[in-house]
Motif scaffolding. Structure first.
Motif, PDB file in Angstrom:
ATOM      1  N   UNK A  15       0.490  -1.160   0.167  1.00 18.48           N
ATOM      2  CA  UNK A  15      -0.380  -0.020  -0.249  1.00 18.48           C
ATOM      3  C   UNK A  15       0.598   1.236   0.189  1.00 18.48           C
ATOM      4  N   UNK A  16       1.789   0.554   1.150  1.00 15.71           N
ATOM      5  CA  UNK A  16       2.716   2.506   0.957  1.00 15.71           C
ATOM      6  C   UNK A  16       3.445   1.831  -0.468  1.00 15.71           C
ATOM      7  N   UNK A  17       4.211   1.182  -1.364  1.00 16.59           N
ATOM      8  CA  UNK A  17       4.639   1.642  -1.964  1.00 16.59           C
ATOM      9  C   UNK A  17       3.160   2.413  -3.781  1.00 16.59           C
ATOM     10  N   UNK A  22       1.695   6.575  -7.091  1.00 14.25           N
ATOM     11  CA  UNK A  22       0.131   6.954  -8.049  1.00 14.25           C
ATOM     12  C   UNK A  22       0.379   8.952  -7.263  1.00 14.25           C
ATOM     13  N   UNK A  23       1.211   9.472  -6.188  1.00 14.55           N
ATOM     14  CA  UNK A  23       1.948   9.973  -6.357  1.00 14.55           C
ATOM     15  C   UNK A  23       3.169  10.918  -7.368  1.00 14.55           C
ATOM     16  N   UNK A  24       4.545   9.888  -6.914  1.00 14.85           N
ATOM     17  CA  UNK A  24       5.513  10.596  -8.461  1.00 14.85           C
ATOM     18  C   UNK A  24       4.931  10.630  -9.729  1.00 14.85           C
ATOM     19  N   UNK A  25       4.444   9.740 -10.483  1.00 17.31           N
ATOM     20  CA  UNK A  25       3.772   9.594 -11.234  1.00 17.31           C
ATOM     21  C   UNK A  25       2.101  10.192 -12.258  1.00 17.31           C
ATOM     22  N   UNK A  26       1.724  10.991 -10.779  1.00 23.44           N
ATOM     23  CA  UNK A  26       0.953  11.543 -10.985  1.00 23.44           C
ATOM     24  C   UNK A  26       0.132  12.602 -10.609  1.00 23.44           C
ATOM     25  N   UNK A  27       1.047  12.970  -9.637  1.00 22.69           N
ATOM     26  CA  UNK A  27       0.671  13.437  -8.276  1.00 22.69           C
ATOM     27  C   UNK A  27      -0.396  13.799  -7.609  1.00 22.69           C
ATOM     28  N   UNK A  30      -3.267   9.217  -2.530  1.00 17.13           N
ATOM     29  CA  UNK A  30      -4.362   8.204  -2.531  1.00 17.13           C
ATOM     30  C   UNK A  30      -4.669   7.802  -1.084  1.00 17.13           C
ATOM     31  N   UNK A  31      -5.569   7.661  -0.509  1.00 14.12           N
ATOM     32  CA  UNK A  31      -6.343   7.287   0.704  1.00 14.12           C
ATOM     33  C   UNK A  31      -5.024   5.684   0.638  1.00 14.12           C
ATOM     34  N   UNK A  32      -4.484   6.113   2.266  1.00  9.69           N
ATOM     35  CA  UNK A  32      -3.884   4.707   2.294  1.00  9.69           C
ATOM     36  C   UNK A  32      -4.857   3.807   2.344  1.00  9.69           C
ATOM     37  N   UNK A  33      -5.451   3.629   3.507  1.00  6.09           N
ATOM     38  CA  UNK A  33      -6.932   2.635   3.761  1.00  6.09           C
ATOM     39  C   UNK A  33      -7.051   1.982   2.251  1.00  6.09           C
TER      40      UNK A  33
END
Length: 66
Positions: A15-17, A22-27, A30-33
């Motif tokens: 989940x962390x990966x 998502x943050x790196x590739x699409x900025x 995402x909701x971790x849960x």
């Protein structure tokens, strides 16, 4: 390097990966849960797919979802 199928105890790292990718590739943040529930659902039900885990020195270094 060791490649193996993911198990439930890997879900936190998966989940962390996924959130980081998502943050790196699409900025996108995402909701971790939600992501964690999704990873668990895939691992619990092989009809949804599976994750492969790459490990080096007992540390997860990568993953692949099929």
């Amino acid at each position: 390097m060791n490649i193996r199928k993911a198990e439930l105890h890997d879900c936190d790292t998966i989940a962390k990966f996924n959130c980081a990718m998502a943050k790196e590739t699409e900025n996108k943040t995402l909701d971790y849960d939600t992501v964690l529930r999704g990873a668990k659902a895939v691992i619990k039900d092989q009809h949804k797919g599976f994750y492969l885990i790459a490990e080096e020195k007992n540390e997860i270094t990568g993953q692949l979802m099929v």
